[in-house]
Write a protein that holds these residues in place. Structure first.
Motif, short mmCIF file in Angstrom:
data_model
loop_
_atom_site.label_atom_id
_atom_site.label_comp_id
_atom_site.label_asym_id
_atom_site.label_seq_id
_atom_site.Cartn_x
_atom_site.Cartn_y
_atom_site.Cartn_z
N VAL A 1 0.86 -1.18 0.00
CA VAL A 1 0.00 0.00 0.00
C VAL A 1 0.90 1.22 0.00
N ASP A 2 0.67 2.12 -0.94
CA ASP A 2 1.45 3.36 -1.04
C ASP A 2 1.47 4.08 0.31
N ASP A 3 2.63 4.60 0.70
CA ASP A 3 2.77 5.19 2.03
C ASP A 3 1.80 6.34 2.27
N ALA A 4 1.68 7.23 1.30
CA ALA A 4 0.78 8.38 1.47
C ALA A 4 -0.67 7.91 1.59
N LEU A 5 -1.04 6.93 0.78
CA LEU A 5 -2.39 6.38 0.83
C LEU A 5 -2.62 5.67 2.16
N ARG A 6 -1.63 4.93 2.61
CA ARG A 6 -1.75 4.22 3.88
C ARG A 6 -1.97 5.19 5.04
N GLU A 7 -1.19 6.26 5.07
CA GLU A 7 -1.33 7.23 6.15
C GLU A 7 -2.70 7.88 6.15
N GLN A 8 -3.24 8.15 4.96
CA GLN A 8 -4.56 8.77 4.87
C GLN A 8 -5.65 7.78 5.27
N ALA A 9 -5.52 6.52 4.87
CA ALA A 9 -6.51 5.50 5.22
C ALA A 9 -6.48 5.17 6.71
N LEU A 10 -5.32 5.35 7.32
CA LEU A 10 -5.18 5.05 8.74
C LEU A 10 -6.00 6.01 9.61
N ILE A 11 -6.22 7.22 9.13
CA ILE A 11 -6.95 8.22 9.92
C ILE A 11 -8.38 7.76 10.23
N PRO A 12 -9.20 7.40 9.23
CA PRO A 12 -10.56 6.94 9.55
C PRO A 12 -10.59 5.59 10.25
N LEU A 13 -9.59 4.74 9.97
CA LEU A 13 -9.51 3.47 10.69
C LEU A 13 -9.25 3.70 12.17
N ASN A 14 -8.32 4.59 12.48
CA ASN A 14 -8.01 4.88 13.88
C ASN A 14 -9.18 5.56 14.58
N ARG A 15 -9.95 6.36 13.84
CA ARG A 15 -11.14 6.95 14.44
C ARG A 15 -12.09 5.85 14.94
N MET A 16 -12.26 4.84 14.10
CA MET A 16 -13.14 3.74 14.49
C MET A 16 -12.55 2.98 15.67
N LEU A 17 -11.26 2.69 15.63
CA LEU A 17 -10.64 1.93 16.71
C LEU A 17 -10.71 2.69 18.04
N ASP A 18 -10.46 4.00 17.98
CA ASP A 18 -10.54 4.81 19.19
C ASP A 18 -11.97 4.86 19.72
N PHE A 19 -12.93 5.03 18.81
CA PHE A 19 -14.34 5.07 19.22
C PHE A 19 -14.74 3.73 19.84
N SER A 20 -14.29 2.65 19.24
CA SER A 20 -14.60 1.32 19.76
C SER A 20 -14.03 1.12 21.15
N ALA A 21 -12.80 1.56 21.35
CA ALA A 21 -12.16 1.42 22.66
C ALA A 21 -12.90 2.24 23.72
N GLN A 22 -13.29 3.46 23.35
CA GLN A 22 -14.03 4.32 24.28
C GLN A 22 -15.39 3.72 24.62
N LEU A 23 -16.05 3.14 23.60
CA LEU A 23 -17.35 2.54 23.81
C LEU A 23 -17.24 1.33 24.73
N LYS A 24 -16.21 0.53 24.51
CA LYS A 24 -15.99 -0.65 25.35
C LYS A 24 -15.70 -0.25 26.79
N ALA A 25 -14.90 0.80 26.97
CA ALA A 25 -14.59 1.27 28.30
C ALA A 25 -15.83 1.80 29.02
N LYS A 26 -16.67 2.48 28.27
CA LYS A 26 -17.91 3.03 28.84
C LYS A 26 -18.84 1.93 29.29
N LYS A 27 -18.93 0.86 28.48
CA LYS A 27 -19.82 -0.24 28.82
C LYS A 27 -19.33 -1.01 30.03
N SER A 28 -18.02 -1.09 30.20
CA SER A 28 -17.46 -1.87 31.31
C SER A 28 -17.34 -1.05 32.60
N ALA A 29 -17.54 0.26 32.48
CA ALA A 29 -17.41 1.13 33.66
C ALA A 29 -18.53 0.91 34.65
#
Length: 352
Positions: free
Chosen positions: A324-352
């Motif tokens: 995967v082209d480096d520039a493309l990979r870095e751009q695609a990583l942004i929305p992927l990380n948004r989902m991963l961060d949201f998922s982690a926050q959601l999981k933490a909220k449910k377990s709190a």
């Protein structure tokens, strides 16, 4: 919800099925693959929709069987520096996006997905440009280029929560590419969504009329449906969810029999976890269905033992290695990380 855009009907290039192997050849290949994985410091990750013997091999060699995102996360966190991804091409790309320092191989680069094929980057990008005020949300079943164009990437297991979040902020949404999943989420959330009209060839084949006939044969069975299925099928479900959510539902529900409307590759894990329960394929033929896929993705079926062996032994790795082209990979990583961060926050909220 507005039905917004559909590309011309695609004549999907269905691949030929792998040759049937003898039991002796299967055993020989499995033994060789196990040795090669160790020699190459590689771990194997397989999707729930690959054939049972491939899923079993992944487990036997210390890899994992999971949905596309968990496959990529497992690969990212694995100590091995080489990943063998038994799935379809977008899954290999996702693994490479999350693990750029690792080498990512696939049994065949020709294993693709109708959702990926039905959402080419040029047309999808033009559609997004025509609606600049919309937040772009794309399903994980897309190319790295489409992911890079998005604001959010979602999987079926968390799409509902993310769209609810965006809707609460008053953001209109462009959704792509699965129209059935998008329609399901729009109905559940009431969110304003412009739809890209793609579909999974497996789930699109399920027929509510044929399912009704099947339900009459198994009146005590619960119906499990993936939301990539048509709305008329989803409406008949006792549980709707992603692959991992359907497996969990079958474990949690008291029913002893289940009619399952998703790729029949999932039966391996269901039967492994619940050997005392009965799982029946939802019909994909009769009453309007044409059984083109017959509840099993033809591209997933390309992940055979011979192909896996070839990917680990070939000198010309270009036929198997994901880049995967480096520039493309870095751009695609942004929305992927948004989902991963949201998922982690959601999981933490449910377990709190």
């Amino acid at each position: 919800m507005t039905i917004a855009y559909r590309i011309d009907q695609i004549d999907y290039p269905f691949p030929a099925k792998p040759a049937v192997l003898s039991d002796v050849r299967k055993a020989e290949l499995k033994d060789k693959i196990k040795v090669l994985l160790k020699e190459k410091n590689a771990t194997m990750v397989a999707h729930y929709y690959t054939d049972p013997e491939i899923q079993a091999l992944a487990e036997e060699t210390g890899g994992c069987v999971a949905d596309s995102l968990e496959m990529a996360r497992f690969g990212r966190d694995a100590a091995e520096q080489t990943l063998l991804v038994a799935g379809v091409k977008f899954m290999g790309e996702t693994a490479k996006i999350l693990s750029p320092e690792k080498r990512v191989f696939m049994p065949t680069m020709e294993a693709t997905c109708s959702l990926d094929l039905g959402c080419p980057i040029e047309e999808f990008s033009a559609f997004c440009d025509a609606h600049p005020d919309h937040t772009v949300v794309v399903y994980a079943n897309t190319s790295a280029a489409v992911k890079a164009r998005a604001d959010w990437v979602v999987t079926s297991s968390i799409a509902l929560e993310i769209v609810e979040h965006l809707d609460s902020l008053g953001k209109p949404i462009i959704w792509g590419p699965d129209r059935h999943l998008g329609s399901y989420i729009a109905k559940k959330t009431g969110a304003e969504m412009l739809m890209w009209q793609g579909e999974c060839i497996v789930h699109d084949e399920f027929s509510s009329q044929a399912l009704q006939d099947m339900k009459a044969l198994y009146p005590e069975a619960a119906v499990l449906v993936h939301p990539e299925s048509p709305a008329s099928v989803v409406e008949m479900a006792d549980a709707v969810g992603s692959t991992s959510q359907l497996i969990q539902a079958a474990q949690d529900m008291p029913n002893q029999t289940f009619i399952v409307a998703t790729d029949k590759g999932i039966f391996y894990k269901m039967q492994q976890l619940m050997p005392e329960k009965q799982f029946v394929e939802a019909p994909t033929a009769g009453n309007g269905a044409t059984c083109k896929s017959c509840a099993h993705c033809p591209w997933m079926a390309m992940n055979g033992l011979e192909a896996i062996y070839q990917s680990l032994t070939t000198v010309d790795t270009s036929a198997h290695e994901i880049f995967v082209d480096d520039a493309l990979r870095e751009q695609a990583l942004i929305p992927l990380n948004r989902m991963l961060d949201f998922s982690a926050q959601l999981k933490a909220k449910k377990s709190a």
